[in-house]
Design a protein around this motif. Structure first.
Motif, PDB file in Angstrom:
ATOM      1  N   SER A   1       0.921  -1.213   0.099  1.00  0.00           N
ATOM      2  CA  SER A   1      -0.034   0.027   0.082  1.00  0.00           C
ATOM      3  C   SER A   1       0.941   1.386   0.036  1.00  0.00           C
ATOM      4  O   SER A   1       1.795   1.376  -0.943  1.00  0.00           O
TER       5      SER A   1
ATOM      6  N   GLY B   1      -0.127  -4.118  -3.696  1.00  0.00           N
ATOM      7  CA  GLY B   1      -1.247  -2.999  -3.972  1.00  0.00           C
ATOM      8  C   GLY B   1      -1.053  -1.752  -3.884  1.00  0.00           C
ATOM      9  O   GLY B   1      -1.112  -0.850  -3.053  1.00  0.00           O
TER      10      GLY B   1
ATOM     11  N   ASP C   1      -8.797  -3.848  -6.933  1.00  0.00           N
ATOM     12  CA  ASP C   1      -8.331  -3.168  -5.634  1.00  0.00           C
ATOM     13  C   ASP C   1      -8.273  -1.679  -6.196  1.00  0.00           C
ATOM     14  O   ASP C   1      -7.742  -0.862  -6.960  1.00  0.00           O
TER      15      ASP C   1
ATOM     16  N   SER D   1     -10.364  -2.855   1.932  1.00  0.00           N
ATOM     17  CA  SER D   1      -9.930  -3.737   3.008  1.00  0.00           C
ATOM     18  C   SER D   1     -10.744  -4.612   3.817  1.00  0.00           C
ATOM     19  O   SER D   1     -10.521  -5.324   4.577  1.00  0.00           O
TER      20      SER D   1
ATOM     21  N   HIS E   1      -8.243  -4.637  -1.490  1.00  0.00           N
ATOM     22  CA  HIS E   1      -6.974  -4.384  -0.929  1.00  0.00           C
ATOM     23  C   HIS E   1      -6.658  -5.275   0.123  1.00  0.00           C
ATOM     24  O   HIS E   1      -5.302  -4.983   0.851  1.00  0.00           O
TER      25      HIS E   1
END
Length: 570
Positions: free
Chosen positions: A384, A412, A476, A524, A532
């Motif tokens: 992330s 991600g 995502d 998420s 995600h």
């Protein structure tokens, strides 16, 4: 004698003005609402559907009002047949309103079906049609709030306009333009200045206390291989919430022996929190001293981990690489913020990039001082915002090999990540954006992380030298959200869909941007392997880029079973 017409209170007149609607605006707003019901990357319930629908309907209404004004000024104003008789005009307006309501209600039926399709792709149950009808009610409330707020702003502009007309005798249209411009400019300054700073200050007040706490069940480590232990240069109470979780959890020697059935080492976990030192440079100095103290130079693998906004390190990624190597590893991370990643991304993404660059530089400089025959494999991991932070350390792909990294695993990455976006833009002709190919896969490769077989296929030899792997789900929103979605259709919505994105998703100007924006809030919150949440796919990523000698598929499945038995760590 006719009775005088009743007078209405000015406040009532103003309140009625807030709800009186433009019929063209209603038509375009209904169109935008119906388009907002089309599927996006992630499933959404009636509440989120209503918020998105109301926001898009308000934008459509504003565009409709502008279109109506333009048509009247440019086309209808000097026509003898316009306006038509009042009875016909009222009938037309009634037909438009009734048609807009009917279209909105009818659109909710396929919308619920689309949401069930998207939910099925993620293995969850979708909404039933009757419950999804509540979307319209929420959209009316949200859209009405937006339209009402906009009219308050316009009314303030009109008040200023009347003042300019009386005081400076300006033309009505000029005064209206100047008054509205002043109000909008003040509003922008208010949002970007006072409200934005107030939001950041409020976020600091809200999240800083958690940084001072410790997760339930997490205790200070006693092993000298951990930061925060009695021997550490980074005291336990300075590591922050996520740092204490990182060094206070994870497998020990007994766990690794039980899983692998062979001797193991105590894994090294090095970490510095915001309070560990006063400056970023001083925190890097602590990290280097910790690497020396714990004996990281004698391990097989040294993993550099730029963290997310709060300082979080994915516990699955950490435990996976430690289990694969039987603890013959050293993991190192540094906290640069205690704000959630989405706030850090919006407020000060440069801080994350600078922190990643400093961490990678400090660890690499220390690693270069080691004898060449004793250096551990140098590996980089980022997830992330941590992926974006790590990418900021490199100008381009050859820089990674130039620093002698053995492998890089990025999971991600946000769409604005510098290296990722550059590689995707320059991908090999014919390869899709959702799973691009660059330079024939000589150094960097991309996988949708749909399953272990997909990752193994993408990572199959030949793949010599530094291995760089991106794990990216087709569903995502963190990866695919971009301001460009407002007015530009991306390639990934033209090409065939990825493994977990519905083929029914389409791009619509403005509408899709807000759909994907709303998806980010639940990125998420979907089952692992979608959105995600990359679940244990990071294990397959590790096996692809930096497998131990003699590593097999059976070994990967053995570690996967162990990871699932442990379950989610704190």
């Amino acid at each position: 004698m006719r009775a005088p017409a009743p007078t209405r209170h000015p406040l009532l007149v103003w309140a009625w003005g807030l709800v009186r609607l433009n019929v063209v605006g209603v038509a375009v707003g209904a169109l935008f609402f119906c388009l907002s019901l089309t599927p996006s990357l992630l499933p959404r319930d009636w509440l989120f559907g209503g918020i998105i629908g109301g926001t898009n309907a308000a934008i459509g209404y504003a565009l409709g009002v502008l279109l109506s004004a333009a048509l009247h000024r440019l086309v209808l104003r000097h026509r003898s047949w316009w306006p038509p008789p009042a009875r016909i005009l009222r009938a037309l307006e009634a037909a438009v309103v009734v048609g807009a309501i009917a279209a909105s209600l009818l659109a909710l039926v396929p919308a619920a079906r689309w949401q069930r399709q998207v939910s099925a792709l993620m293995g969850i149950e979708g909404p039933d049609t009757p419950a999804y009808l509540r979307t319209l009610l929420i959209s009316l409330l949200v859209g009405g709030a937006w339209v009402g707020a906009a009219r308050v702003v316009l009314d303030l502009g009109k008040v200023l306009a009347r003042l300019f007309i009386r005081r400076f005798r300006l033309h009505h249209e000029v005064a209206t333009f100047v008054g509205t411009t002043i109000v909008v400019a003040l509003l922008v300054l208010l949002v970007n200045g006072v409200l934005y700073r107030g939001f950041l200050a409020g976020a600091s007040v809200a999240f800083q206390p958690q940084n001072l706490t410790t997760a339930d069940g997490v205790e200070p480590p006693t092993a000298p291989e951990r930061s925060g232990s009695p021997d550490s240069f980074a005291p336990w109470d300075t590591l922050g919430y996520q740092g204490r979780t990182f060094v206070g959890t994870g497998p020990d020697v007994d766990d690794l022996v039980r899983v692998n059935g062979r001797p193991a080492k105590e894994p090294i976990r090095v970490y510095a929190g915001l309070q560990t030192a006063d400056t970023a440079a001083a925190r890097m100095d602590v990290v280097v001293r910790e690497l020396e103290r714990t004996g990281a130079a004698d391990r097989s693998v040294l993993v550099v981990i730029p963290t997310t906004g709060t300082g979080w390190v994915n516990p699955v990624a950490a435990r996976a690489i430690e289990t694969m190597y039987g603890g013959d590893t050293a993991l190192v991370g540094v906290q640069y913020s205690y704000l959630p990643s989405w706030i850090s991304f919006l407020a000060d993404r440069e801080t994350s990039i600078d922190a990643g660059r400093m961490l990678i530089g400090a660890v690499h400089d220390w690693w270069c001082t080691l004898p060449t025959d004793r250096r551990p494999k140098l590996v980089l991991y980022g997830e992330s915002l941590g992926s974006m932070a790590g990418q900021g350390a490199f100008g381009w792909l050859p820089d990674i090999a130039g620093m002698d990294f053995s492998a890089v695993l990025w999971v991600g990455p946000p769409h604005e990540s510098p290296l990722w976006s550059g590689l995707v833009a320059r991908r090999d002709p014919g390869s899709p954006e959702v799973q691009p190919r660059y330079d024939g896969g000589r150094t960097v490769r991309f996988t949708q992380a749909a399953d272990a077989e997909d990752i193994a296929r993408i990572a199959a030899p030949p793949w010599e030298g530094t291995r760089v792997l991106f794990l990216q789900h087709a569903s995502d929103p963190i990866i695919w959200w971009s301001p460009k979605l407002l007015f530009s259709r991306p390639d990934w919505l033209v090409e065939p869909p990825g493994s977990d994105r519905t083929a029914s998703m389409r791009w619509y100007p403005i509408v899709t941007f807000w759909q994907v924006s709303a998806d980010m809030t639940n990125a998420s919150g979907v089952p692992g392997g979608h959105g995600h949440d990359y679940g244990d796919a990071v294990l397959d990523g590790w096996a692809a880029v930096v497998p131990p000698d003699g590593w097999t598929t059976d070994d990967t499945e053995r570690v996967r079973t162990a990871l699932r038995q442990v379950g989610p760590e704190t």
